[in-house]
Design a protein around this motif. Structure first.
Motif, short mmCIF file in Angstrom:
data_model
loop_
_atom_site.label_atom_id
_atom_site.label_comp_id
_atom_site.label_asym_id
_atom_site.label_seq_id
_atom_site.Cartn_x
_atom_site.Cartn_y
_atom_site.Cartn_z
N ARG A 34 -48.71 -31.84 -9.92
CA ARG A 34 -47.37 -31.28 -10.08
C ARG A 34 -46.94 -30.52 -8.82
O ARG A 34 -45.79 -30.60 -8.39
CB ARG A 34 -47.36 -30.34 -11.29
CG ARG A 34 -45.99 -29.75 -11.59
CD ARG A 34 -46.08 -28.61 -12.57
NE ARG A 34 -46.59 -29.02 -13.86
CZ ARG A 34 -47.66 -28.47 -14.46
NH1 ARG A 34 -48.35 -27.54 -13.84
NH2 ARG A 34 -48.04 -28.89 -15.65
N ASP A 76 -56.31 -30.92 -17.23
CA ASP A 76 -55.40 -29.81 -16.94
C ASP A 76 -55.37 -29.50 -15.45
O ASP A 76 -54.31 -29.26 -14.87
CB ASP A 76 -55.82 -28.56 -17.72
CG ASP A 76 -55.56 -28.67 -19.21
OD1 ASP A 76 -54.83 -29.59 -19.63
OD2 ASP A 76 -56.09 -27.83 -19.96
N ARG A 98 -42.71 -38.90 -12.76
CA ARG A 98 -42.69 -37.57 -13.39
C ARG A 98 -41.54 -37.53 -14.39
O ARG A 98 -40.37 -37.52 -14.00
CB ARG A 98 -42.54 -36.48 -12.34
CG ARG A 98 -42.61 -35.07 -12.90
CD ARG A 98 -42.58 -34.05 -11.77
NE ARG A 98 -42.76 -32.70 -12.25
CZ ARG A 98 -42.89 -31.63 -11.46
NH1 ARG A 98 -42.87 -31.77 -10.14
NH2 ARG A 98 -43.05 -30.42 -11.98
N HIS A 103 -52.56 -36.84 -23.01
CA HIS A 103 -53.06 -36.13 -21.84
C HIS A 103 -54.42 -36.68 -21.44
O HIS A 103 -55.39 -36.63 -22.21
CB HIS A 103 -53.16 -34.65 -22.19
CG HIS A 103 -53.45 -33.74 -21.06
ND1 HIS A 103 -52.89 -33.89 -19.80
CD2 HIS A 103 -54.23 -32.62 -20.99
CE1 HIS A 103 -53.32 -32.91 -19.01
NE2 HIS A 103 -54.12 -32.14 -19.71
N GLN A 115 -41.82 -31.04 -23.08
CA GLN A 115 -42.76 -30.89 -21.98
C GLN A 115 -42.70 -32.09 -21.04
O GLN A 115 -42.22 -33.15 -21.39
CB GLN A 115 -44.19 -30.71 -22.51
CG GLN A 115 -44.40 -29.48 -23.38
CD GLN A 115 -43.83 -29.64 -24.77
OE1 GLN A 115 -43.82 -30.74 -25.32
NE2 GLN A 115 -43.34 -28.55 -25.35
N GLU A 116 -43.23 -31.90 -19.84
CA GLU A 116 -43.21 -32.98 -18.87
C GLU A 116 -44.46 -33.85 -18.98
O GLU A 116 -45.49 -33.44 -19.54
CB GLU A 116 -43.08 -32.44 -17.45
CG GLU A 116 -44.30 -31.71 -16.92
CD GLU A 116 -44.11 -31.27 -15.48
OE1 GLU A 116 -43.11 -31.63 -14.85
OE2 GLU A 116 -44.99 -30.55 -14.98
N ARG A 117 -44.34 -35.05 -18.43
CA ARG A 117 -45.45 -36.00 -18.38
C ARG A 117 -45.50 -36.61 -16.99
O ARG A 117 -44.47 -36.98 -16.42
CB ARG A 117 -45.24 -37.12 -19.40
CG ARG A 117 -46.23 -38.29 -19.27
CD ARG A 117 -45.81 -39.44 -20.16
NE ARG A 117 -46.78 -40.53 -20.14
CZ ARG A 117 -46.54 -41.75 -19.67
NH1 ARG A 117 -45.34 -42.04 -19.18
NH2 ARG A 117 -47.47 -42.69 -19.70
N LEU A 129 -53.51 -32.23 -13.54
CA LEU A 129 -52.07 -32.15 -13.78
C LEU A 129 -51.44 -31.08 -12.90
O LEU A 129 -50.41 -31.31 -12.25
CB LEU A 129 -51.80 -31.85 -15.26
CG LEU A 129 -50.35 -31.55 -15.64
CD1 LEU A 129 -49.45 -32.74 -15.36
CD2 LEU A 129 -50.27 -31.16 -17.13
N GLY A 187 -50.19 -34.74 -19.28
CA GLY A 187 -49.12 -33.93 -19.84
C GLY A 187 -48.73 -34.38 -21.23
O GLY A 187 -49.58 -34.80 -22.03
N ALA A 188 -47.44 -34.28 -21.53
CA ALA A 188 -46.95 -34.57 -22.88
C ALA A 188 -47.24 -36.01 -23.28
O ALA A 188 -47.14 -36.93 -22.47
CB ALA A 188 -45.45 -34.30 -22.95
#
Length: 218
Positions: free
Chosen positions: A47, A40, A118, A174, A200-202, A43, A148-149
């Motif tokens: 980002r 987390d 992204r 994730h 959701q984003e990855r 990420l 992420g996702a």
């Protein structure tokens, strides 16, 4: 071989931090679900700190935006071109270097370059291809880290007539690490297909090795 792939893909995940092997004709993978500690935090750092941009490619004489955001990082001179896009080299950032050290230890390889993707939601995708551009060292692995996702990562043989192995799908979640060792890129293609239900984003980081003779200090 088809049954072997099906069996391996359905095996329970290995212990945390360990990598399971997936092998077929011309395919050599190692996969670690939830491999990255504090995923987390990593990420959020990536980002906010990576200089993301949306490149454009030309197909049949028309310009189209690539369906994801990207960034290319690497050592000086490690230029990289794919789909006609010559990527400008961004300097290694502190958040990326922290991840890079962990990935290199797992892969047993020093990487000199990195492509970050992204995927803003399930509309963003990556079409069928192999990471076999002439700049890349075919004797070195490519390490792919997902944040992420969860998204489907699909592989299929380049030549189904010569390689009867069935296509393989891995759900990369994730913190998952996937190491693609030689000769995978020579014999298999891969993609990240569109998934419209994913909101959701990855983020995906693919660490690579640019051949020494391809490094250009200009």
């Amino acid at each position: 071989m088809t049954h072997q792939l099906d069996l391996l893909a359905s095996e329970p995940p290995p212990p945390h931090g360990a990598l399971r092997e997936l092998r077929a004709q011309g395919l050599a993978l190692r996969h670690g679900p939830g491999w990255l500690p504090e995923a987390d935090r990593h990420l959020a750092a990536l980002r906010d700190s990576v200089p993301w941009k949306q490149e454009r490619i030309t197909l049949f004489g028309r310009s189209h935006p690539i369906p994801r955001l990207t960034c290319w990082m690497g050592d000086p001179g490690c230029h990289y071109t794919y789909s006609g896009v010559r990527n400008a080299i961004e300097a290694w950032s502190a958040p990326v270097l922290a991840i890079k050290a962990l990935v290199e230890a797992a892969a047993g390889c020093r990487f000199n370059s990195l492509l970050l993707n992204r995927y803003r939601d399930g509309n963003d995708k990556l079409d069928w291809h192999a990471d076999d551009e002439p700049e890349l060292d075919p004797g070195q692995p490519i390490a792919s880290l997902s944040l992420g996702a969860a998204r489907s990562f699909r592989l299929r043989p380049r030549d189904p007539a010569a390689n009867p192995a069935a296509p393989l799908t891995l759900e990369l979640g994730h913190g998952d690490l996937l190491i693609m060792a030689p000769p995978t890129q020579r014999h298999w293609l891969h993609q990240v297909p569109r998934r419209l239900r994913v909101r959701q984003e990855r983020l995906n980081l693919t660490f690579r090795v640019i051949r020494a003779e391809a490094v250009r200090h200009v």
